[in-house]
Design an enzyme around this catalytic site. Sequence first.
Site, PDB file in Angstrom:
ATOM      1  N   PHE A 191       0.838  -1.197   0.000  1.00  0.00           N
ATOM      2  CA  PHE A 191       0.000   0.000   0.000  1.00  0.00           C
ATOM      3  C   PHE A 191       0.873   1.247   0.000  1.00  0.00           C
ATOM      4  O   PHE A 191       0.606   2.218  -0.709  1.00  0.00           O
ATOM      5  CB  PHE A 191      -0.927  -0.001   1.218  1.00  0.00           C
ATOM      6  CG  PHE A 191      -1.953   1.108   1.186  1.00  0.00           C
ATOM      7  CD1 PHE A 191      -3.129   0.950   0.483  1.00  0.00           C
ATOM      8  CD2 PHE A 191      -1.716   2.300   1.842  1.00  0.00           C
ATOM      9  CE1 PHE A 191      -4.072   1.969   0.437  1.00  0.00           C
ATOM     10  CE2 PHE A 191      -2.649   3.327   1.802  1.00  0.00           C
ATOM     11  CZ  PHE A 191      -3.824   3.159   1.099  1.00  0.00           C
ATOM     12  N   ARG A 242      -3.876   6.963  14.840  1.00  0.00           N
ATOM     13  CA  ARG A 242      -2.837   7.147  13.834  1.00  0.00           C
ATOM     14  C   ARG A 242      -1.633   6.303  14.229  1.00  0.00           C
ATOM     15  O   ARG A 242      -0.984   6.547  15.247  1.00  0.00           O
ATOM     16  CB  ARG A 242      -2.471   8.617  13.712  1.00  0.00           C
ATOM     17  CG  ARG A 242      -3.489   9.428  12.917  1.00  0.00           C
ATOM     18  CD  ARG A 242      -3.814   8.775  11.604  1.00  0.00           C
ATOM     19  NE  ARG A 242      -4.532   9.638  10.678  1.00  0.00           N
ATOM     20  CZ  ARG A 242      -5.056   9.211   9.540  1.00  0.00           C
ATOM     21  NH1 ARG A 242      -4.950   7.915   9.213  1.00  0.00           N
ATOM     22  NH2 ARG A 242      -5.684  10.035   8.741  1.00  0.00           N
ATOM     23  N   SER A 297       6.867  16.563   4.597  1.00  0.00           N
ATOM     24  CA  SER A 297       8.157  16.185   5.193  1.00  0.00           C
ATOM     25  C   SER A 297       9.057  15.632   4.098  1.00  0.00           C
ATOM     26  O   SER A 297       9.327  14.427   4.035  1.00  0.00           O
ATOM     27  CB  SER A 297       7.947  15.144   6.301  1.00  0.00           C
ATOM     28  OG  SER A 297       9.159  14.887   6.971  1.00  0.00           O
ATOM     29  N   PRO A 298       9.543  16.494   3.193  1.00  0.00           N
ATOM     30  CA  PRO A 298      10.231  16.022   1.987  1.00  0.00           C
ATOM     31  C   PRO A 298      11.584  15.389   2.220  1.00  0.00           C
ATOM     32  O   PRO A 298      12.165  14.815   1.297  1.00  0.00           O
ATOM     33  CB  PRO A 298      10.350  17.294   1.139  1.00  0.00           C
ATOM     34  CG  PRO A 298      10.342  18.407   2.135  1.00  0.00           C
ATOM     35  CD  PRO A 298       9.422  17.954   3.222  1.00  0.00           C
ATOM     36  N   GLU A 327     -11.573  -0.948   5.375  1.00  0.00           N
ATOM     37  CA  GLU A 327     -10.222  -0.407   5.539  1.00  0.00           C
ATOM     38  C   GLU A 327      -9.847  -0.278   7.016  1.00  0.00           C
ATOM     39  O   GLU A 327      -8.847   0.364   7.358  1.00  0.00           O
ATOM     40  CB  GLU A 327     -10.115   0.952   4.849  1.00  0.00           C
ATOM     41  CG  GLU A 327     -10.292   0.863   3.329  1.00  0.00           C
ATOM     42  CD  GLU A 327     -10.121   2.200   2.645  1.00  0.00           C
ATOM     43  OE1 GLU A 327      -9.739   3.186   3.329  1.00  0.00           O
ATOM     44  OE2 GLU A 327     -10.361   2.271   1.429  1.00  0.00           O
TER      45      GLU A 327
END
Length: 371
Positions: A191, A242, A297-298, A327
């Site tokens: 995923f 989360r 958050s690159p 899900e």
Amino acid sequence: MTPLFFFGTLRHQPLLDIVLGRALTPEPARLPGYRVAWAEGESFPMLVADAGRAAEGVLAHGLTEDDMDRLNFYEGAFSYDLVDVTVEGATGPVPARVFMPKEAPWHPGADWHLQDWVDQWGQLTLIAAGEVMRAFGRETPQQVAARFPIIRARAQSYVLAAARHRPVTLSSPLTREDVEMTSLARPYEKFFTVEEYQTRFRRFDGTWTDTGARAIFNVGDAVTVLPYDPERDMVLLVEQLRIGAYAQGDPQPWLLEPVAGIVDAGESYEDTAYRETREEAHVEPTALHKVAGYYPSPGGIAQYLVSYIGITELADDRRKVGGLESEGENIRNLLVPYEQLVTMLEAGELVNAPLVLSVQWLMLNRDRLRA
């Protein structure tokens, strides 16, 4: 081995090369008694019986057992089977086989043309096919089919990123051309994906760094929406577990957030914003105000977010718990008065970055929205 007739997307030579893992040049052919039509509402074509027509396509000779295994894997992910047909080749009728759906739940639309499909879906499909075929030999077609929507969503994020151009005022003129990649590995690709790069890049003084390892977590583009009712001066927040906060050891891994969701293939950011607000918050925005488009958050995450404030009516008599059971979602929503929202922000209760950004934008623009 009986040749195969391709009437749809596999007529696109770059796609066929990816699926086969080698170059093979088919010859033009036609299948009498059929036409090729768009599957209504979909991104692919279908064969439709039509006695007065002939479906244009190509005939692939010289396929090996490995070729067939790869083709069956790719088409098998979409529940297609091989059916015997007779096509008109360059020298006359030729026995062939064609991939047909086991069941055809789609309705035929307008005539399908290869170039139209290439223009609209070609680049996305090539990227998605690359990920599908990397699963060949590791997963079943059914496993790939189950995550095909996120594969296509991730592919779309690459297409959108390639077309993205920011203003350059203080930014340096360095571009992708100033990065050299020597290898790319994907130790995890489901995923989400984890990608490990070996790269070097040009320094600001023009010299090059040594080659080094860098790893990123690839998600796919997403949107967030903070529903706001200017009449009642209230917002709607959602709350859910989360796993990122849990994995870090946070004793309070249930987080308050705006509505959020991944951008599906073929959707605009705005389309996703409206859809996700309906699905998660059970309200219908009448307008969207863009907060910002940004990389959250690159340094380690390959994802672009677009955040919105969604103007809507927020009623007390609403569904307060939702989410897709398929899900594993369990999401509750809460109405919060604006003044309380600001107090929560200042006290540090809001720790979701898009929510913090959206609340701060609302603090700057609330009077205008209420007016």
